[in-house]
Design a protein around this motif. Structure first.
Motif, PDB file in Angstrom:
ATOM      1  N   ILE A  85      19.701 -48.476 -19.495  1.00 60.90           N
ATOM      2  CA  ILE A  85      20.387 -47.181 -19.516  1.00 60.90           C
ATOM      3  C   ILE A  85      19.407 -46.046 -19.266  1.00 60.90           C
ATOM      4  O   ILE A  85      19.656 -45.133 -18.474  1.00 60.90           O
ATOM      5  CB  ILE A  85      21.104 -46.979 -20.864  1.00 60.90           C
ATOM      6  CG1 ILE A  85      22.231 -47.999 -21.022  1.00 60.90           C
ATOM      7  CG2 ILE A  85      21.650 -45.557 -20.969  1.00 60.90           C
ATOM      8  CD1 ILE A  85      22.874 -47.978 -22.393  1.00 60.90           C
ATOM      9  N   LEU A  86      18.246 -46.119 -19.928  1.00 56.74           N
ATOM     10  CA  LEU A  86      17.297 -45.012 -19.848  1.00 56.74           C
ATOM     11  C   LEU A  86      16.596 -44.934 -18.497  1.00 56.74           C
ATOM     12  O   LEU A  86      16.230 -43.835 -18.056  1.00 56.74           O
ATOM     13  CB  LEU A  86      16.271 -45.136 -20.969  1.00 56.74           C
ATOM     14  CG  LEU A  86      16.829 -44.832 -22.364  1.00 56.74           C
ATOM     15  CD1 LEU A  86      15.857 -45.252 -23.440  1.00 56.74           C
ATOM     16  CD2 LEU A  86      17.156 -43.345 -22.482  1.00 56.74           C
ATOM     17  N   GLU A  87      16.383 -46.049 -17.842  1.00 54.83           N
ATOM     18  CA  GLU A  87      15.808 -45.978 -16.500  1.00 54.83           C
ATOM     19  C   GLU A  87      16.783 -45.284 -15.552  1.00 54.83           C
ATOM     20  O   GLU A  87      16.381 -44.523 -14.667  1.00 54.83           O
ATOM     21  CB  GLU A  87      15.453 -47.377 -15.987  1.00 54.83           C
ATOM     22  CG  GLU A  87      14.295 -48.052 -16.711  1.00 54.83           C
ATOM     23  CD  GLU A  87      12.937 -47.432 -16.400  1.00 54.83           C
ATOM     24  OE1 GLU A  87      12.865 -46.365 -15.755  1.00 54.83           O
ATOM     25  OE2 GLU A  87      11.922 -48.005 -16.823  1.00 54.83           O
ATOM     26  N   ASP A  88      18.088 -45.508 -15.762  1.00 57.52           N
ATOM     27  CA  ASP A  88      19.091 -44.824 -14.951  1.00 57.52           C
ATOM     28  C   ASP A  88      19.075 -43.316 -15.180  1.00 57.52           C
ATOM     29  O   ASP A  88      19.463 -42.546 -14.305  1.00 57.52           O
ATOM     30  CB  ASP A  88      20.492 -45.351 -15.281  1.00 57.52           C
ATOM     31  CG  ASP A  88      20.772 -46.696 -14.639  1.00 57.52           C
ATOM     32  OD1 ASP A  88      20.016 -47.067 -13.716  1.00 57.52           O
ATOM     33  OD2 ASP A  88      21.731 -47.367 -15.055  1.00 57.52           O
ATOM     34  N   ARG A  89      18.647 -42.916 -16.389  1.00 53.86           N
ATOM     35  CA  ARG A  89      18.718 -41.492 -16.747  1.00 53.86           C
ATOM     36  C   ARG A  89      17.888 -40.613 -15.832  1.00 53.86           C
ATOM     37  O   ARG A  89      18.090 -39.407 -15.782  1.00 53.86           O
ATOM     38  CB  ARG A  89      18.272 -41.292 -18.192  1.00 53.86           C
ATOM     39  CG  ARG A  89      16.766 -41.410 -18.413  1.00 53.86           C
ATOM     40  CD  ARG A  89      16.392 -41.103 -19.846  1.00 53.86           C
ATOM     41  NE  ARG A  89      16.459 -39.694 -20.124  1.00 53.86           N
ATOM     42  CZ  ARG A  89      15.473 -38.834 -19.889  1.00 53.86           C
ATOM     43  NH1 ARG A  89      14.345 -39.251 -19.377  1.00 53.86           N
ATOM     44  NH2 ARG A  89      15.616 -37.558 -20.177  1.00 53.86           N
ATOM     45  N   ASN A 129      15.061 -33.953 -15.021  1.00 53.56           N
ATOM     46  CA  ASN A 129      14.833 -32.509 -15.156  1.00 53.56           C
ATOM     47  C   ASN A 129      13.494 -32.244 -15.859  1.00 53.56           C
ATOM     48  O   ASN A 129      13.406 -31.503 -16.831  1.00 53.56           O
ATOM     49  CB  ASN A 129      15.976 -31.857 -15.934  1.00 53.56           C
ATOM     50  CG  ASN A 129      15.995 -30.340 -15.791  1.00 53.56           C
ATOM     51  OD1 ASN A 129      15.368 -29.772 -14.900  1.00 53.56           O
ATOM     52  ND2 ASN A 129      16.713 -29.675 -16.682  1.00 53.56           N
ATOM     53  N   GLU A 130      12.449 -32.850 -15.345  1.00 53.24           N
ATOM     54  CA  GLU A 130      11.119 -32.814 -15.948  1.00 53.24           C
ATOM     55  C   GLU A 130      10.648 -31.398 -16.264  1.00 53.24           C
ATOM     56  O   GLU A 130      10.020 -31.149 -17.299  1.00 53.24           O
ATOM     57  CB  GLU A 130      10.112 -33.494 -15.019  1.00 53.24           C
ATOM     58  CG  GLU A 130       8.669 -33.468 -15.493  1.00 53.24           C
ATOM     59  CD  GLU A 130       8.389 -34.411 -16.635  1.00 53.24           C
ATOM     60  OE1 GLU A 130       7.642 -34.026 -17.553  1.00 53.24           O
ATOM     61  OE2 GLU A 130       8.926 -35.539 -16.604  1.00 53.24           O
ATOM     62  N   TYR A 146      18.126 -40.471 -12.834  1.00 58.40           N
ATOM     63  CA  TYR A 146      19.010 -40.003 -11.775  1.00 58.40           C
ATOM     64  C   TYR A 146      20.402 -39.625 -12.280  1.00 58.40           C
ATOM     65  O   TYR A 146      21.071 -38.787 -11.680  1.00 58.40           O
ATOM     66  CB  TYR A 146      19.158 -41.102 -10.713  1.00 58.40           C
ATOM     67  CG  TYR A 146      17.840 -41.610 -10.186  1.00 58.40           C
ATOM     68  CD1 TYR A 146      17.013 -40.801  -9.403  1.00 58.40           C
ATOM     69  CD2 TYR A 146      17.394 -42.890 -10.490  1.00 58.40           C
ATOM     70  CE1 TYR A 146      15.790 -41.258  -8.933  1.00 58.40           C
ATOM     71  CE2 TYR A 146      16.179 -43.364 -10.019  1.00 58.40           C
ATOM     72  CZ  TYR A 146      15.381 -42.546  -9.244  1.00 58.40           C
ATOM     73  OH  TYR A 146      14.174 -43.001  -8.777  1.00 58.40           O
ATOM     74  N   LEU A 147      20.850 -40.255 -13.378  1.00 62.90           N
ATOM     75  CA  LEU A 147      22.215 -40.069 -13.836  1.00 62.90           C
ATOM     76  C   LEU A 147      22.250 -39.335 -15.173  1.00 62.90           C
ATOM     77  O   LEU A 147      21.824 -39.872 -16.201  1.00 62.90           O
ATOM     78  CB  LEU A 147      22.914 -41.427 -13.976  1.00 62.90           C
ATOM     79  CG  LEU A 147      23.048 -42.254 -12.702  1.00 62.90           C
ATOM     80  CD1 LEU A 147      23.687 -43.595 -13.015  1.00 62.90           C
ATOM     81  CD2 LEU A 147      23.872 -41.506 -11.659  1.00 62.90           C
ATOM     82  N   MET A 148      22.757 -38.132 -15.172  1.00 64.07           N
ATOM     83  CA  MET A 148      22.872 -37.343 -16.390  1.00 64.07           C
ATOM     84  C   MET A 148      23.773 -38.039 -17.406  1.00 64.07           C
ATOM     85  O   MET A 148      23.548 -37.986 -18.611  1.00 64.07           O
ATOM     86  CB  MET A 148      23.416 -35.971 -16.039  1.00 64.07           C
ATOM     87  CG  MET A 148      23.464 -34.974 -17.152  1.00 64.07           C
ATOM     88  SD  MET A 148      23.845 -33.322 -16.504  1.00 64.07           S
ATOM     89  CE  MET A 148      25.499 -33.586 -15.833  1.00 64.07           C
TER      90      MET A 148
END
Length: 461
Positions: free
Chosen positions: A236-240, A392-393, A242-244
């Motif tokens: 899930i977190l690796e997807d984050r 959103n670094e 790109y995916l909000m």
């Protein structure tokens, strides 16, 4: 509650030498997360005498040295950038001795070496019907490291700084000489977890209870996880990146997990699902990995963090400013969330005169630190895919700059980037820096123990 007498920089025999050419020396997160960008040698010391001899040799050769426990290091700020740097690991210099618990004694003391971790020390004291109070720290941090960096503390109600329990230190100075250094000795924890997307808090507090109230022995899981939990969370977190929506899902899931007690019964290993949880202080304050689980970083789940301390009298103003920053992103269509298993950690510390510590007072910034401090601890998941940057670094960098520029914010000494230290230096009392530099020049005149943080603070100019 025995006071501590600890060897801050134990000398370990050179039982093992790792490394030949200059290579990174990593944080607990492992490869790709350096505490030092280049070190020549890593020594696994096994005694104080080893440490002394290693430092003497390094001082004679002009070689920079850093001691390392490494359980709480997040960024590449532990060393200087000198390619000749030598690391002395303290893990195997961990003897505990000379416990004095005489009934009616004015003080009760124990001696420990630099590699002693909090969990090791807590278990030793517990086995001897003693305790070091209610200081809140992580299970894998060394006592000496926490004393040295002045960041670990407990609630705002009681004097619970780690350093407050120290009566004296035996220090190995920059010439490799061991000498005693006397310190002023003295000796319920409140923590909150903030979930910014859900706009909710979890509040936890710890208190003394009668021994006959319950025979439960609760034990807290701080960082460990099952194989399935780690695999699912990492996906899930690796997807984050790109995916909000993945971020939002993770925060909601983590919030649900933390809404019930994150504890087991120590004797039976069964889950505890109702409050309150009863247990011995360090089991419920610190805990550690469950015996059938591993720390999350061993599954490749890594993090970045920001931790700053503020006067508690400015707590509401600071938290509202952080909320504003999140809301400003939301107005642009970007929902920022917590991507760490325990949310954003909100902690408190009672005022304690600790020089460059986070809760010291009477400083030149004019702020009222006498009522204590609030710590804003914002860990976040760091992806391993793509460029490794977080979703959103830039938000994280802007938030850090805003808080440091608008408040008398003080940094945690192992949980911030070089850029944060550089900006936060303006908030450190110049007279304290001057005093610390004078101490450094006395104990380490050649800069043998130089670090990048010391360089940023101007202690070596």
């Amino acid at each position: 509650m025995p006071a501590l007498r600890c060897v801050l920089f134990p000398v370990l025999p050179v039982a093992e030498i790792i490394g030949i050419s200059a290579e990174p020396y990593n944080t607990f997160d492992g490869e790709g997360f350096p505490a030092c960008n280049n070190v020549t040698t890593v020594h696994n010391a096994t005694s104080v005498n080893d440490i002394v001899s290693l430092v003497k040799r390094a001082a004679a050769n002009g070689t920079p040295v850093r001691a390392s426990g490494n359980g709480h290091m997040w960024y590449d700020t532990m060393c200087s950038d000198n390619l000749d740097t030598v690391i002395i690991r303290t893990e195997f210099v961990n003897r505990i001795s000379n416990l004095v618990l005489e009934e009616g004694a004015k003080s009760r003391t124990v001696e420990i070496e630099a590699g002693v971790t909090f969990l090791q020390f807590a278990e030793y004291l517990h086995a001897n019907n003693a305790s070091m109070g209610y200081t809140l720290v992580n299970w894998n941090i060394t006592m000496a490291g926490a004393v040295a960096m002045g960041g670990h503390r407990s609630a705002i109600r009681e004097d619970s700084m780690v350093a407050a329990g120290v009566l004296s230190l035996d220090i190995v100075n920059g010439d490799g000489e061991s000498s005693p250094s006397l310190l002023q000795g003295a000796f319920t924890c409140n923590t909150s977890q903030w979930w910014p997307y859900l706009r909710k808090f979890h509040w936890r507090y710890y208190d003394k209870v009668p021994l006959d109230l319950s025979n439960q022995e609760g034990f807290q899981n701080t960082f460990s996880t099952t194989d399935f939990q780690a695999f699912t969370a990492k996906a899930i977190l690796e997807d984050r990146k790109y995916l909000m929506t993945s971020n939002m899902l993770f925060e909601a899931t983590a919030f649900a997990l933390w809404s019930s007690p994150n504890f087991r019964e120590k004797k039976t290993q069964k889950a505890i699902n109702q409050w309150p949880v009863y247990g011995w202080n360090y089991d419920v304050l610190i805990g550690g990995p469950y015996p059938d689980q591993k720390p999350e970083w061993e599954y490749g789940m890594h993090g970045a963090t920001l931790e700053l301390a503020f006067p508690v009298v400015l707590a509401n103003k600071m938290l509202k400013r952080v909320r504003q920053a999140f809301d400003e992103e939301a107005a642009e269509g970007i929902i920022m969330t917590s991507t760490y298993r325990s949310g954003i950690n909100i902690k408190f510390g009672r005022a304690y005169y600790d020089f460059l510590g986070q809760v010291t007072y009477n400083t030149s910034d004019g702020a009222d630190w006498s009522k204590g401090a609030i710590m804003f601890d914002f860990p976040s998941f760091k992806p391993t895919i793509g460029d490794g940057k977080r979703f959103n670094e830039d938000f994280y960098r802007r938030l850090a700059k805003t808080l440091i520029d608008e408040f008398p914010a003080r940094p945690h000494w192992t949980k911030n980037t070089r850029a944060v230290f550089a900006n936060a230096t303006k908030n450190i009392d110049p007279s304290h820096l001057a005093q610390f530099r004078a101490v450094r020049e006395k104990f380490d005149p050649w800069g043998t123990f130089k670090s990048i943080v010391g360089e940023i603070l101007g202690l070596y100019n």
